[in-house]
Design an enzyme around this catalytic site. Sequence first.
Site, PDB file in Angstrom:
ATOM      1  N   VAL A 189       0.994   4.600   1.453  1.00 58.99           N
ATOM      2  CA  VAL A 189       2.311   4.369   2.642  1.00 58.99           C
ATOM      3  C   VAL A 189       2.405   3.695   3.583  1.00 58.99           C
ATOM      4  O   VAL A 189       4.054   3.853   3.959  1.00 58.99           O
ATOM      5  CB  VAL A 189       0.547   5.121   3.937  1.00 58.99           C
ATOM      6  CG1 VAL A 189       1.670   5.935   5.332  1.00 58.99           C
ATOM      7  CG2 VAL A 189      -0.478   6.370   3.795  1.00 58.99           C
ATOM      8  N   CYS A 190       2.454   2.372   3.740  1.00 60.13           N
ATOM      9  CA  CYS A 190       3.475   1.274   4.085  1.00 60.13           C
ATOM     10  C   CYS A 190       4.494   2.022   3.495  1.00 60.13           C
ATOM     11  O   CYS A 190       6.039   1.237   3.459  1.00 60.13           O
ATOM     12  CB  CYS A 190       2.780   0.380   4.375  1.00 60.13           C
ATOM     13  SG  CYS A 190       1.260   0.057   5.262  1.00 60.13           S
ATOM     14  N   THR A 191       4.951   1.663   1.806  1.00 63.94           N
ATOM     15  CA  THR A 191       5.966   1.726   0.998  1.00 63.94           C
ATOM     16  C   THR A 191       6.512   2.495   0.776  1.00 63.94           C
ATOM     17  O   THR A 191       7.830   2.828   1.474  1.00 63.94           O
ATOM     18  CB  THR A 191       5.314   1.954  -0.289  1.00 63.94           C
ATOM     19  OG1 THR A 191       4.423   0.384  -0.523  1.00 63.94           O
ATOM     20  CG2 THR A 191       6.519   1.496  -1.349  1.00 63.94           C
ATOM     21  N   LEU A 226       8.006   2.628   4.825  1.00 62.47           N
ATOM     22  CA  LEU A 226       9.531   1.301   5.050  1.00 62.47           C
ATOM     23  C   LEU A 226      10.378   1.893   3.784  1.00 62.47           C
ATOM     24  O   LEU A 226      12.003   1.634   3.980  1.00 62.47           O
ATOM     25  CB  LEU A 226       8.638   0.062   4.877  1.00 62.47           C
ATOM     26  CG  LEU A 226       7.923  -0.140   5.821  1.00 62.47           C
ATOM     27  CD1 LEU A 226       7.250  -1.855   5.354  1.00 62.47           C
ATOM     28  CD2 LEU A 226       8.916  -0.636   6.926  1.00 62.47           C
ATOM     29  N   THR A 277       0.820  -1.360   0.577  1.00 57.61           N
ATOM     30  CA  THR A 277      -0.137  -0.098  -0.137  1.00 57.61           C
ATOM     31  C   THR A 277       0.518   1.337   0.106  1.00 57.61           C
ATOM     32  O   THR A 277       2.381   1.064   0.308  1.00 57.61           O
ATOM     33  CB  THR A 277      -0.974  -0.190   1.180  1.00 57.61           C
ATOM     34  OG1 THR A 277      -0.237  -0.144   2.238  1.00 57.61           O
ATOM     35  CG2 THR A 277      -1.876  -0.984   1.076  1.00 57.61           C
TER      36      THR A 277
END
Length: 159
Positions: A43-45, A48, A41
Amino acid sequence: MPIEIGAHAPHVTLFDTERKAVNFPEHGQVTVLAFFPAAFTSVCTKELCTFRDAIGEYQKLNATVYGISVDSPFALAEFKKQQGLMFPLLSDHKHEAIKKYGVVFENLSNVGLTVARRSVFVIEPHGNVSWVWLSTKPSDEPSYDDVKKAVEAASAHKH
């Protein structure tokens, strides 16, 4: 309720992308737990990859960064490969860590998915939580400068 600053961090064993058991936190070093809702997703990408780009600074501070989500080890392995992440991603598919750390997020995207609430815990070498950031909604990101400052402070606490 999420684990609070000063509390002893719960010990959890999860599997990494090579399906090896990883125990955390490890005594003797600073541990950064970055709980995130879902691999792949946006924002997660971004989150991280921001940790990925700063990983050298964390390593200099003798800190181990773990990304943790409820995704399977197989999905996390592909996500790790695609994004070139050089730190372990741990699968909490049984929801053990998100329950112990109090960061369960129910009903992501209104489709009934239970995932990790985006959150960051910094754990001192002797196992106490020294810093916590909790999202109020899945699109929130932590202040990466604050995470780094918390790690610097925690690594200064070696007794």
